[in-house]
Write an enzyme that holds these catalytic residues in place. Sequence first.
Site, mmCIF file in Angstrom:
data_model
loop_
_atom_site.group_PDB
_atom_site.id
_atom_site.type_symbol
_atom_site.label_atom_id
_atom_site.label_comp_id
_atom_site.label_asym_id
_atom_site.label_seq_id
_atom_site.Cartn_x
_atom_site.Cartn_y
_atom_site.Cartn_z
ATOM 1 N N HIS A 109 0.824 -1.219 0.000
ATOM 2 C CA HIS A 109 0.000 0.000 0.000
ATOM 3 C C HIS A 109 0.853 1.262 0.000
ATOM 4 O O HIS A 109 0.350 2.344 0.301
ATOM 5 C CB HIS A 109 -0.929 0.003 1.233
ATOM 6 C CG HIS A 109 -2.035 -0.993 1.134
ATOM 7 N ND1 HIS A 109 -2.816 -1.339 2.203
ATOM 8 C CD2 HIS A 109 -2.491 -1.735 0.090
ATOM 9 C CE1 HIS A 109 -3.707 -2.248 1.827
ATOM 10 N NE2 HIS A 109 -3.526 -2.508 0.565
ATOM 11 N N CYS A 117 6.259 11.727 -7.638
ATOM 12 C CA CYS A 117 6.126 12.932 -8.468
ATOM 13 C C CYS A 117 5.155 12.685 -9.617
ATOM 14 O O CYS A 117 5.339 11.756 -10.417
ATOM 15 C CB CYS A 117 7.484 13.327 -9.038
ATOM 16 S SG CYS A 117 7.397 14.788 -10.103
ATOM 17 N N THR A 176 -4.344 -7.921 11.114
ATOM 18 C CA THR A 176 -5.164 -7.311 10.074
ATOM 19 C C THR A 176 -6.596 -7.812 10.201
ATOM 20 O O THR A 176 -6.851 -8.954 10.563
ATOM 21 C CB THR A 176 -4.607 -7.585 8.657
ATOM 22 O OG1 THR A 176 -5.432 -6.937 7.687
ATOM 23 C CG2 THR A 176 -4.520 -9.066 8.357
HETATM 24 N N1 APR Z 1 -1.922 -7.158 18.275
HETATM 25 C C1 APR Z 1 -2.495 -7.901 17.290
HETATM 26 N N2 APR Z 1 -3.561 -7.482 16.559
HETATM 27 C C2 APR Z 1 -4.062 -6.276 16.856
HETATM 28 C C3 APR Z 1 -3.536 -5.443 17.872
HETATM 29 C C4 APR Z 1 -2.417 -5.933 18.590
HETATM 30 N N3 APR Z 1 -1.842 -5.237 19.567
HETATM 31 N N4 APR Z 1 -4.271 -4.305 17.919
HETATM 32 C C5 APR Z 1 -5.218 -4.410 16.967
HETATM 33 N N5 APR Z 1 -5.107 -5.591 16.333
HETATM 34 C C6 APR Z 1 -5.912 -6.114 15.227
HETATM 35 C C7 APR Z 1 -7.365 -5.723 15.285
HETATM 36 O O1 APR Z 1 -8.101 -6.702 16.015
HETATM 37 C C8 APR Z 1 -7.739 -5.726 13.797
HETATM 38 O O2 APR Z 1 -8.181 -7.021 13.402
HETATM 39 O O3 APR Z 1 -5.397 -5.538 14.060
HETATM 40 C C9 APR Z 1 -6.427 -5.413 13.092
HETATM 41 C C10 APR Z 1 -6.388 -3.996 12.534
HETATM 42 O O4 APR Z 1 -7.358 -3.912 11.523
HETATM 43 P P1 APR Z 1 -7.514 -2.563 10.676
HETATM 44 O O5 APR Z 1 -7.531 -1.403 11.610
HETATM 45 O O6 APR Z 1 -8.642 -2.782 9.724
HETATM 46 O O7 APR Z 1 -6.135 -2.448 9.858
HETATM 47 P P2 APR Z 1 -5.721 -3.262 8.565
HETATM 48 O O8 APR Z 1 -6.325 -4.635 8.580
HETATM 49 O O9 APR Z 1 -4.252 -3.168 8.444
HETATM 50 O O10 APR Z 1 -6.409 -2.396 7.388
HETATM 51 C C11 APR Z 1 -6.156 -2.822 6.081
HETATM 52 O O11 APR Z 1 -7.335 -0.912 5.238
HETATM 53 O O12 APR Z 1 -7.834 1.300 5.367
HETATM 54 C C12 APR Z 1 -7.084 0.377 4.693
HETATM 55 O O13 APR Z 1 -5.089 0.788 3.562
HETATM 56 C C13 APR Z 1 -5.622 0.654 4.842
HETATM 57 O O14 APR Z 1 -3.824 -0.935 4.950
HETATM 58 C C14 APR Z 1 -5.080 -0.599 5.507
HETATM 59 C C15 APR Z 1 -6.128 -1.629 5.178
HETATM 60 ZN ZN ZN Z 2 9.612 14.861 -10.627
#
Ligand code: APR
Ligand code: ZN
Length: 233
Positions: A109, A117, A176
């Site tokens: 991402h 640029c 995630t």
């Molecule tokens: N340890 C392990 N897991 C954790 C912790 C922790 N300390 N804290 C939070 N989590 C988990 C949450 O339970 C959740 O399932 O991490 C996950 C975070 O989820 P999101 O906030 O949705 O983040 P992510 O999955 O990386 O989002 C994916 O969405 O908005 C877009 O581009 C953005 O890359 C991002 C993508």
């Molecule tokens: Zn340039």
Amino acid sequence: MSAIANIVILTGAGVSAESGLATFRGPDGLWEGHRVEDVCTPEAFARDAGFVHRFYDMRRAALETVAPNAAHEALARLDREWPGELLIVTQNVDDLHERAGASRVLHMHGELRSAWCLDCDARSGWTGPLGDAPECPACGARALRPDIVWFGEIPYQMERIEAALARADLFVSIGTSGAVYPAAGFVRAARAYGAETLELNLEASQGSFAFDETRRGPASVLVPEWVAEMLGA
Ligand code: APR
Ligand code: ZN
């Protein structure tokens, strides 16, 4: 775990949460305070580049105030010591995997510490703000945007990711929610290629059902434990 040679690891915002970086969904998540359509789409940037720059300039500045946590450190150790193929595919745009010492990292991402640029297409390492329209280091144009993959844009290096999934013996998802594709589909692709699948996450994710094994807890605890299992110490 049978003979594991090649590993693909997918990380999300949860791996950086204990370093103090906000996740997206959940209490105090970034999407609680901002609307995706205002800060994370090409249309938002065309509509109000200054507003979008302020969102990313704030997050880039926050990188100065945080450090890798035990999960990043453990993954860096695995990266250094694992004899087979290993690829850390991260959805995160922070540089904590690299600052912990990992080198086999792929930012699907994009990265906060990179500027793209729109005039010459060059990408340059960047640590300061972009909101004051600085010059492109390559061509001098004042046409830099955050090097972040926005909604509606194609994630980076998908062919390389798909090739790694096809060779994987083990796919591990860490921190995630499984809310965003194509990353959310990697577990099913890995299974289809015959990989074992493991999820390390604080809570159930939208993809938990697809994993052979899920472990619940903070990444700073689960990841060092898992890495020690993999390295036999
Ligand atoms: N340890 C392990 N897991 C954790 C912790 C922790 N300390 N804290 C939070 N989590 C988990 C949450 O339970 C959740 O399932 O991490 C996950 C975070 O989820 P999101 O906030 O949705 O983040 P992510 O999955 O990386 O989002 C994916 O969405 O908005 C877009 O581009 C953005 O890359 C991002 C993508
Ligand atoms: Zn340039």
